[in-house]
Design a protein around this motif. Sequence first.
Motif, PDB file in Angstrom:
ATOM      1  N   GLU A  47       0.796  -1.225   0.000  1.00  0.00           N
ATOM      2  CA  GLU A  47       0.000   0.000   0.000  1.00  0.00           C
ATOM      3  C   GLU A  47       0.832   1.281   0.000  1.00  0.00           C
ATOM      4  O   GLU A  47       0.426   2.278  -0.590  1.00  0.00           O
ATOM      5  CB  GLU A  47      -0.937   0.005   1.207  1.00  0.00           C
ATOM      6  N   LEU A  48       1.982   1.246   0.674  1.00  0.00           N
ATOM      7  CA  LEU A  48       2.763   2.472   0.853  1.00  0.00           C
ATOM      8  C   LEU A  48       4.145   2.438   0.214  1.00  0.00           C
ATOM      9  O   LEU A  48       4.769   3.485   0.045  1.00  0.00           O
ATOM     10  CB  LEU A  48       2.917   2.771   2.351  1.00  0.00           C
ATOM     11  N   CYS A  57       3.277  -1.488  -4.310  1.00  0.00           N
ATOM     12  CA  CYS A  57       2.849  -2.445  -5.347  1.00  0.00           C
ATOM     13  C   CYS A  57       1.580  -1.952  -6.041  1.00  0.00           C
ATOM     14  O   CYS A  57       1.432  -2.032  -7.255  1.00  0.00           O
ATOM     15  CB  CYS A  57       2.569  -3.821  -4.744  1.00  0.00           C
ATOM     16  N   PHE A  58       0.660  -1.417  -5.199  1.00  0.00           N
ATOM     17  CA  PHE A  58      -0.637  -1.014  -5.719  1.00  0.00           C
ATOM     18  C   PHE A  58      -0.594   0.294  -6.506  1.00  0.00           C
ATOM     19  O   PHE A  58      -1.569   0.667  -7.146  1.00  0.00           O
ATOM     20  CB  PHE A  58      -1.652  -0.908  -4.580  1.00  0.00           C
ATOM     21  N   CYS A  60       1.049   0.667  -9.145  1.00  0.00           N
ATOM     22  CA  CYS A  60       0.985   0.223 -10.540  1.00  0.00           C
ATOM     23  C   CYS A  60      -0.088  -0.849 -10.744  1.00  0.00           C
ATOM     24  O   CYS A  60      -0.814  -0.819 -11.731  1.00  0.00           O
ATOM     25  CB  CYS A  60       2.325  -0.345 -10.993  1.00  0.00           C
ATOM     26  N   HIS A  61      -0.168  -1.783  -9.817  1.00  0.00           N
ATOM     27  CA  HIS A  61      -1.069  -2.932  -9.961  1.00  0.00           C
ATOM     28  C   HIS A  61      -2.479  -2.645  -9.455  1.00  0.00           C
ATOM     29  O   HIS A  61      -3.264  -3.575  -9.266  1.00  0.00           O
ATOM     30  CB  HIS A  61      -0.478  -4.155  -9.255  1.00  0.00           C
ATOM     31  N   ALA A  62      -2.805  -1.377  -9.237  1.00  0.00           N
ATOM     32  CA  ALA A  62      -4.135  -0.885  -8.868  1.00  0.00           C
ATOM     33  C   ALA A  62      -4.532  -1.292  -7.455  1.00  0.00           C
ATOM     34  O   ALA A  62      -3.871  -2.098  -6.802  1.00  0.00           O
ATOM     35  CB  ALA A  62      -5.185  -1.328  -9.877  1.00  0.00           C
ATOM     36  N   ALA A  63      -5.622  -0.688  -7.002  1.00  0.00           N
ATOM     37  CA  ALA A  63      -6.112  -0.918  -5.639  1.00  0.00           C
ATOM     38  C   ALA A  63      -6.293  -2.407  -5.375  1.00  0.00           C
ATOM     39  O   ALA A  63      -6.807  -3.141  -6.225  1.00  0.00           O
ATOM     40  CB  ALA A  63      -7.429  -0.183  -5.438  1.00  0.00           C
ATOM     41  N   ASP A  64      -5.834  -2.833  -4.230  1.00  0.00           N
ATOM     42  CA  ASP A  64      -5.940  -4.225  -3.795  1.00  0.00           C
ATOM     43  C   ASP A  64      -5.255  -5.206  -4.745  1.00  0.00           C
ATOM     44  O   ASP A  64      -5.553  -6.398  -4.733  1.00  0.00           O
ATOM     45  CB  ASP A  64      -7.395  -4.629  -3.578  1.00  0.00           C
ATOM     46  N   GLY A  65      -4.353  -4.706  -5.580  1.00  0.00           N
ATOM     47  CA  GLY A  65      -3.605  -5.587  -6.476  1.00  0.00           C
ATOM     48  C   GLY A  65      -4.440  -6.237  -7.554  1.00  0.00           C
ATOM     49  O   GLY A  65      -4.068  -7.268  -8.105  1.00  0.00           O
ATOM     50  N   SER A  74      -3.098  -8.401 -12.433  1.00  0.00           N
ATOM     51  CA  SER A  74      -3.523  -8.657 -11.061  1.00  0.00           C
ATOM     52  C   SER A  74      -2.442  -9.469 -10.351  1.00  0.00           C
ATOM     53  O   SER A  74      -1.872 -10.406 -10.915  1.00  0.00           O
ATOM     54  CB  SER A  74      -4.841  -9.436 -11.060  1.00  0.00           C
ATOM     55  N   ILE A  75      -2.174  -9.075  -9.115  1.00  0.00           N
ATOM     56  CA  ILE A  75      -1.204  -9.811  -8.304  1.00  0.00           C
ATOM     57  C   ILE A  75      -1.853 -10.321  -7.025  1.00  0.00           C
ATOM     58  O   ILE A  75      -1.218 -10.994  -6.224  1.00  0.00           O
ATOM     59  CB  ILE A  75       0.038  -8.946  -7.988  1.00  0.00           C
TER      60      ILE A  75
END
Length: 128
Positions: A47-48, A57-58, A60-65, A74-75
């Motif tokens: 998140e940070l 991570c999020f 680039c990989h968007a909210a909640d991965g 999606s991760i």
Amino acid sequence: MQSVAHDLSDSEISSLAVFFSTQHPPRVQGEHPPPPALVMAGKELAELGAAPDVPACFSCHAADGKGNGARYPSIAGEPVAFVINRLHEFQARAKAGTPSPGTMTAVAATLNERQIEEAAAYLSVIDP
């Protein structure tokens, strides 16, 4: 796979990437839950990020991965071993040559083993 992919056009590759990035396979069964301390540290990392060199991570990989298209899949819900192995693959690429700034290869190159384990722990417990 290379013999099949060899004949695909750029458009077909892009379409396949988008299709596969939207799939949500079932969670792998049989894994032991990771230690809560690793999960919590991984949540913070996802998140940070970690100052100064590791973006969240999020970011680039968007909210909640959940992913943000073919470039940022999606991760969320990935097995621990998969995440660890994949990040090690990115690190190996970074050692082979200077990665382009902002790429996953460049980000992975800055991660230490503990951060890799933390990210893998957290990503493995969130819903895909």
